[in-house]
Design a protein around this motif. Sequence first.
Motif, PDB file in Angstrom:
ATOM      1  N   SER A 115      31.850  26.476  27.508  1.00  0.00           N
ATOM      2  CA  SER A 115      33.095  27.183  27.232  1.00  0.00           C
ATOM      3  C   SER A 115      32.971  28.590  27.799  1.00  0.00           C
ATOM      4  O   SER A 115      31.882  29.175  27.817  1.00  0.00           O
ATOM      5  N   PHE A 116      34.089  29.092  28.303  1.00  0.00           N
ATOM      6  CA  PHE A 116      34.116  30.450  28.833  1.00  0.00           C
ATOM      7  C   PHE A 116      35.548  30.956  28.800  1.00  0.00           C
ATOM      8  O   PHE A 116      36.495  30.187  28.645  1.00  0.00           O
ATOM      9  N   SER A 117      35.691  32.271  28.928  1.00  0.00           N
ATOM     10  CA  SER A 117      36.996  32.912  28.888  1.00  0.00           C
ATOM     11  C   SER A 117      37.147  33.827  30.088  1.00  0.00           C
ATOM     12  O   SER A 117      36.154  34.356  30.609  1.00  0.00           O
ATOM     13  N   PHE A 118      38.387  34.022  30.508  1.00  0.00           N
ATOM     14  CA  PHE A 118      38.667  34.971  31.581  1.00  0.00           C
ATOM     15  C   PHE A 118      40.103  35.453  31.453  1.00  0.00           C
ATOM     16  O   PHE A 118      40.919  34.862  30.739  1.00  0.00           O
ATOM     17  N   LEU A 119      40.389  36.553  32.125  1.00  0.00           N
ATOM     18  CA  LEU A 119      41.746  37.081  32.190  1.00  0.00           C
ATOM     19  C   LEU A 119      42.393  36.549  33.457  1.00  0.00           C
ATOM     20  O   LEU A 119      41.780  36.579  34.527  1.00  0.00           O
ATOM     21  N   LEU A 120      43.614  36.068  33.354  1.00  0.00           N
ATOM     22  CA  LEU A 120      44.333  35.514  34.495  1.00  0.00           C
ATOM     23  C   LEU A 120      45.617  36.303  34.702  1.00  0.00           C
ATOM     24  O   LEU A 120      46.420  36.438  33.780  1.00  0.00           O
ATOM     25  N   TYR A 121      45.768  36.818  35.910  1.00  0.00           N
ATOM     26  CA  TYR A 121      46.978  37.544  36.299  1.00  0.00           C
ATOM     27  C   TYR A 121      47.719  36.712  37.326  1.00  0.00           C
ATOM     28  O   TYR A 121      47.129  36.265  38.311  1.00  0.00           O
ATOM     29  N   GLN A 122      49.008  36.494  37.084  1.00  0.00           N
ATOM     30  CA  GLN A 122      49.868  35.801  38.037  1.00  0.00           C
ATOM     31  C   GLN A 122      50.971  36.768  38.445  1.00  0.00           C
ATOM     32  O   GLN A 122      51.586  37.400  37.585  1.00  0.00           O
ATOM     33  N   GLN A 123      51.195  36.861  39.745  1.00  0.00           N
ATOM     34  CA  GLN A 123      52.278  37.718  40.216  1.00  0.00           C
ATOM     35  C   GLN A 123      52.921  37.069  41.426  1.00  0.00           C
ATOM     36  O   GLN A 123      52.234  36.718  42.392  1.00  0.00           O
ATOM     37  N   GLN A 124      54.237  36.911  41.353  1.00  0.00           N
ATOM     38  CA  GLN A 124      54.988  36.345  42.464  1.00  0.00           C
ATOM     39  C   GLN A 124      55.963  37.375  42.983  1.00  0.00           C
ATOM     40  O   GLN A 124      56.683  38.022  42.215  1.00  0.00           O
ATOM     41  N   GLN A 125      55.978  37.505  44.297  1.00  0.00           N
ATOM     42  CA  GLN A 125      56.972  38.308  44.992  1.00  0.00           C
ATOM     43  C   GLN A 125      57.511  37.431  46.099  1.00  0.00           C
ATOM     44  O   GLN A 125      56.763  37.038  46.996  1.00  0.00           O
ATOM     45  N   GLY A 126      58.779  37.080  46.004  1.00  0.00           N
ATOM     46  CA  GLY A 126      59.361  36.161  46.982  1.00  0.00           C
ATOM     47  C   GLY A 126      58.801  34.773  46.782  1.00  0.00           C
ATOM     48  O   GLY A 126      58.709  34.272  45.668  1.00  0.00           O
ATOM     49  N   GLN A 127      58.381  34.131  47.863  1.00  0.00           N
ATOM     50  CA  GLN A 127      57.833  32.766  47.813  1.00  0.00           C
ATOM     51  C   GLN A 127      56.367  32.737  47.377  1.00  0.00           C
ATOM     52  O   GLN A 127      55.846  31.688  47.035  1.00  0.00           O
ATOM     53  N   ASN A 128      55.683  33.853  47.430  1.00  0.00           N
ATOM     54  CA  ASN A 128      54.233  33.876  47.279  1.00  0.00           C
ATOM     55  C   ASN A 128      53.787  34.242  45.869  1.00  0.00           C
ATOM     56  O   ASN A 128      54.153  35.295  45.342  1.00  0.00           O
ATOM     57  N   LEU A 129      52.986  33.352  45.281  1.00  0.00           N
ATOM     58  CA  LEU A 129      52.432  33.561  43.947  1.00  0.00           C
ATOM     59  C   LEU A 129      50.931  33.767  44.086  1.00  0.00           C
ATOM     60  O   LEU A 129      50.231  32.941  44.686  1.00  0.00           O
ATOM     61  N   ASP A 130      50.445  34.875  43.545  1.00  0.00           N
ATOM     62  CA  ASP A 130      49.013  35.181  43.592  1.00  0.00           C
ATOM     63  C   ASP A 130      48.415  35.045  42.202  1.00  0.00           C
ATOM     64  O   ASP A 130      49.040  35.394  41.198  1.00  0.00           O
ATOM     65  N   PHE A 131      47.190  34.523  42.151  1.00  0.00           N
ATOM     66  CA  PHE A 131      46.425  34.357  40.921  1.00  0.00           C
ATOM     67  C   PHE A 131      45.149  35.176  41.070  1.00  0.00           C
ATOM     68  O   PHE A 131      44.441  35.043  42.068  1.00  0.00           O
ATOM     69  N   LEU A 132      44.846  35.988  40.072  1.00  0.00           N
ATOM     70  CA  LEU A 132      43.617  36.754  40.052  1.00  0.00           C
ATOM     71  C   LEU A 132      42.950  36.519  38.710  1.00  0.00           C
ATOM     72  O   LEU A 132      43.580  36.715  37.662  1.00  0.00           O
ATOM     73  N   ALA A 133      41.703  36.061  38.723  1.00  0.00           N
ATOM     74  CA  ALA A 133      40.943  35.820  37.500  1.00  0.00           C
ATOM     75  C   ALA A 133      39.792  36.804  37.422  1.00  0.00           C
ATOM     76  O   ALA A 133      39.046  36.977  38.388  1.00  0.00           O
ATOM     77  N   LEU A 134      39.678  37.435  36.274  1.00  0.00           N
ATOM     78  CA  LEU A 134      38.606  38.394  36.020  1.00  0.00           C
ATOM     79  C   LEU A 134      37.828  37.964  34.795  1.00  0.00           C
ATOM     80  O   LEU A 134      38.413  37.488  33.814  1.00  0.00           O
ATOM     81  N   SER A 135      36.508  38.149  34.847  1.00  0.00           N
ATOM     82  CA  SER A 135      35.702  37.910  33.646  1.00  0.00           C
ATOM     83  C   SER A 135      36.080  38.971  32.626  1.00  0.00           C
ATOM     84  O   SER A 135      36.739  39.968  32.952  1.00  0.00           O
ATOM     85  N   LEU A 136      35.670  38.793  31.386  1.00  0.00           N
ATOM     86  CA  LEU A 136      35.997  39.765  30.350  1.00  0.00           C
ATOM     87  C   LEU A 136      35.297  41.094  30.568  1.00  0.00           C
ATOM     88  O   LEU A 136      35.684  42.102  29.973  1.00  0.00           O
ATOM     89  N   THR A 137      34.297  41.119  31.457  1.00  0.00           N
ATOM     90  CA  THR A 137      33.633  42.377  31.808  1.00  0.00           C
ATOM     91  C   THR A 137      34.224  42.996  33.073  1.00  0.00           C
ATOM     92  O   THR A 137      33.765  44.032  33.518  1.00  0.00           O
ATOM     93  N   GLY A 138      35.216  42.350  33.670  1.00  0.00           N
ATOM     94  CA  GLY A 138      35.897  42.918  34.830  1.00  0.00           C
ATOM     95  C   GLY A 138      35.467  42.368  36.181  1.00  0.00           C
ATOM     96  O   GLY A 138      36.001  42.779  37.201  1.00  0.00           O
ATOM     97  N   GLN A 139      34.511  41.435  36.224  1.00  0.00           N
ATOM     98  CA  GLN A 139      34.085  40.856  37.496  1.00  0.00           C
ATOM     99  C   GLN A 139      35.168  39.912  38.015  1.00  0.00           C
ATOM    100  O   GLN A 139      35.695  39.081  37.273  1.00  0.00           O
ATOM    101  N   GLN A 140      35.508  40.055  39.298  1.00  0.00           N
ATOM    102  CA  GLN A 140      36.496  39.167  39.887  1.00  0.00           C
ATOM    103  C   GLN A 140      35.883  37.790  40.087  1.00  0.00           C
ATOM    104  O   GLN A 140      34.878  37.634  40.763  1.00  0.00           O
ATOM    105  N   LEU A 141      36.492  36.768  39.476  1.00  0.00           N
ATOM    106  CA  LEU A 141      35.988  35.400  39.564  1.00  0.00           C
ATOM    107  C   LEU A 141      36.608  34.658  40.733  1.00  0.00           C
ATOM    108  O   LEU A 141      35.917  33.972  41.485  1.00  0.00           O
ATOM    109  N   PHE A 142      37.930  34.766  40.885  1.00  0.00           N
ATOM    110  CA  PHE A 142      38.598  34.168  42.026  1.00  0.00           C
ATOM    111  C   PHE A 142      39.945  34.826  42.247  1.00  0.00           C
ATOM    112  O   PHE A 142      40.517  35.440  41.352  1.00  0.00           O
TER     113      PHE A 142
END
Length: 186
Positions: free
Chosen positions: A56-83
Amino acid sequence: MMLHRWKHCTLAILLILPLTACQQMLPKAQGLVNSQWTAQQYQRQDLVEVQWKAHSFSFLLYQQQQGQNLDFLALSLTGQQLFKLHFDGKQVTVEQRIEQMKLLPFDFLVRDILFATYPNFIAYPPENVLVNRSKQDHSLNIEDILIHQNKVLTIRHTQDHIELDNVQVPYQMVFSEVPNTLENNE
């Protein structure tokens, strides 16, 4: 001279074919491409808790769409970018990922996230996708997602969070929306 060139061409083809064949063997996430995908402004932040086998693990997920493009950014709870992923309504592009996630099937992950959290993705499902809805009470809605008549996901919407069960893999994800604290509050 011609024989020498022919050998190089043959060698190049023999090296390229297996790479092409391997790329074609990677499974594609059915139910991801949606003809109803529209350009819009969209933003969402979630704390995501994942349970897979004994892990089991947790992360923060940010989704942002502008126009046709949707971006996903996942960060660990310590701030490391996962993907960091990009989806244009047709395909998922992996922009960055940590080494431990190099084999993660991001097409499937994006599809599951879209069904669970993205507005109207489940309301206008892709081709060959059936959504069976049931309402338990005023605070719990359940949706079973079938692709080619095979159940792949169960999604439970409560007042506080969204629970997603992928019944094929299987794994569970819980999405708890985080208020957007980055907005200008003026």
